[in-house]
Motif scaffolding. Structure first.
Motif: not given
Length: 368
Positions: A326-337
């Protein structure tokens, strides 16, 4: 801060506009500027997202679902271009799990939508592809346009991907009145083979292993029929031909071109300018998984944020990606329901509340 909220749908629970609205409601502005730009990549919500951003005319159309039952669709007419969405007639969400059977489901309803777009006088028809329950290589769509597949005796074939193994020709010439076709999809799979429509997407549409093998053989045979009918070569291997159960291949056979759905949508709604002006980007979708980072909405948004040095937060129903990926794709952080509620059932039952609560928490964190 200027916060750009540009999610995809949460499939089965919330449309993209509803997701964006929930995130905006949860973010206590406190002087922040919130910009909502819900997105779609050609699948479910394609027309709705464009209609929210473009000054067009929405025209209701009576059509049928993948099993031939009455369904409601619409055309978005903007200038000389008409936008239609395959999922409105062929969508997997239109069937119960017990009804899913790509051997018999049909794209006929999409043909009715395209035919209606032709009747409006559109010079160009953009077809959003994705989320389909069909695997008939667009055979039903062709039938609705006046070119039904027939057997050697000249009899029309039953609907679905299975009967295409006996196809010998088309019954006529598709009635398009010289309208140009565009297939909007971010699926680059070919029609047949290991990475083809049947093998990759057939199982989620209800196909068993034996069904996948039979459907792949049927589609390979039918691609030969289409090549002969339209004087083509290499249709079975054309990138994007496997989109929406092979509807992509039928559109290519009709002279259509394949374009990136997410790139088309972002261009039409002016997303690049919004990214340039943003301080923080929030995107997301129902299931954040390996397919999300392969040409889908989240991948496109994260890449755009990364190229501009912007933080990009993903909100999702669930997360099945690796942190490094995810980080390599440009995502800084992820949060889920699911993590937020601690329950998949609650995440599915109350997604809007969960998104509001996650957004409120994020607002405090990012201000600090």
């Amino acid at each position: 801060m200027r916060v750009l909220i540009c999610p995809d749908k949460f499939a089965g629970t919330l449309s993209a506009p509803a997701v964006a609205q929930a995130v905006a409601e949860g973010w206590s502005t406190d002087g922040d500027v919130l910009v909502q730009r819900p997105l779609a990549d050609g699948g479910p919500g394609f027309v709705e997202v464009l209609a929210a951003a473009l000054n067009g005319r929405r025209i209701p159309v009576a059509t049928v679902d993948p099993l031939g039952r009455p369904a409601r669709g619409e055309i978005l007419h903007v200038g000389h271009t008409a936008y239609v969405e395959s999922a409105q007639a062929c969508g997997l969400h239109l069937l119960t799990p017990e009804e899913r059977d790509p051997r018999v489901t049909t794209s006929y309803g999409l043909g009715l939508l395209i035919a209606a777009a032709v009747e409006t006088g559109a010079a160009e028809i953009v077809v959003g592809l994705g989320g389909s329950a069909t695997n008939d290589a667009g055979a039903g769509m062709l039938a609705a346009l006046g070119a039904a597949p027939v057997d050697v005796a000249g009899y029309a074939l039953p609907y679905g991907g299975g009967p295409l193994i006996t196809a010998a020709a088309l019954s006529g010439i598709p009635q398009l009145r010289q309208a140009r076709l565009v297939a909007a999809t971010d699926v680059d799979n070919p029609l047949v083979g290991l990475h083809g429509a049947s093998s990759v997407f057939g199982p989620q549409k209800g196909a068993s292993r034996e069904d996948v093998l039979r459907l792949d053989a049927a589609l390979e045979h039918f691609s030969g029929v289409l090549e002969k009918a339209f004087d083509l070569e290499g249709l079975a291997a054309a990138p994007g031909g496997g989109a929406a159960g092979g509807i992509g291949a039928a559109l290519i056979a009709l002279g259509g071109r394949v374009t990136s759905g997410i790139a088309l949508v972002t261009t039409l709604i002016g997303l690049d300018a919004e990214l340039d002006a943003a301080d923080l980007v929030i995107t997301g979708e129902g299931s954040f998984d390996h397919q999300s980072l392969r040409g889908k909405v989240v991948a496109g948004i994260a890449a755009g944020a990364r190229d501009r040095g912007l933080p990009c937060v993903v909100l999702a129903g669930r997360n099945e990606t690796g942190a490094r990926e995810a980080a390599a794709a440009g995502v800084t952080e992820t949060h889920t329901l699911v993590e937020h509620f601690g329950s998949t059932e609650t995440a599915l039952a109350e997604p809007a509340r969960g998104l509001r609560e996650l957004s409120a928490r994020l607002a405090g964190q990012w201000r600090r």
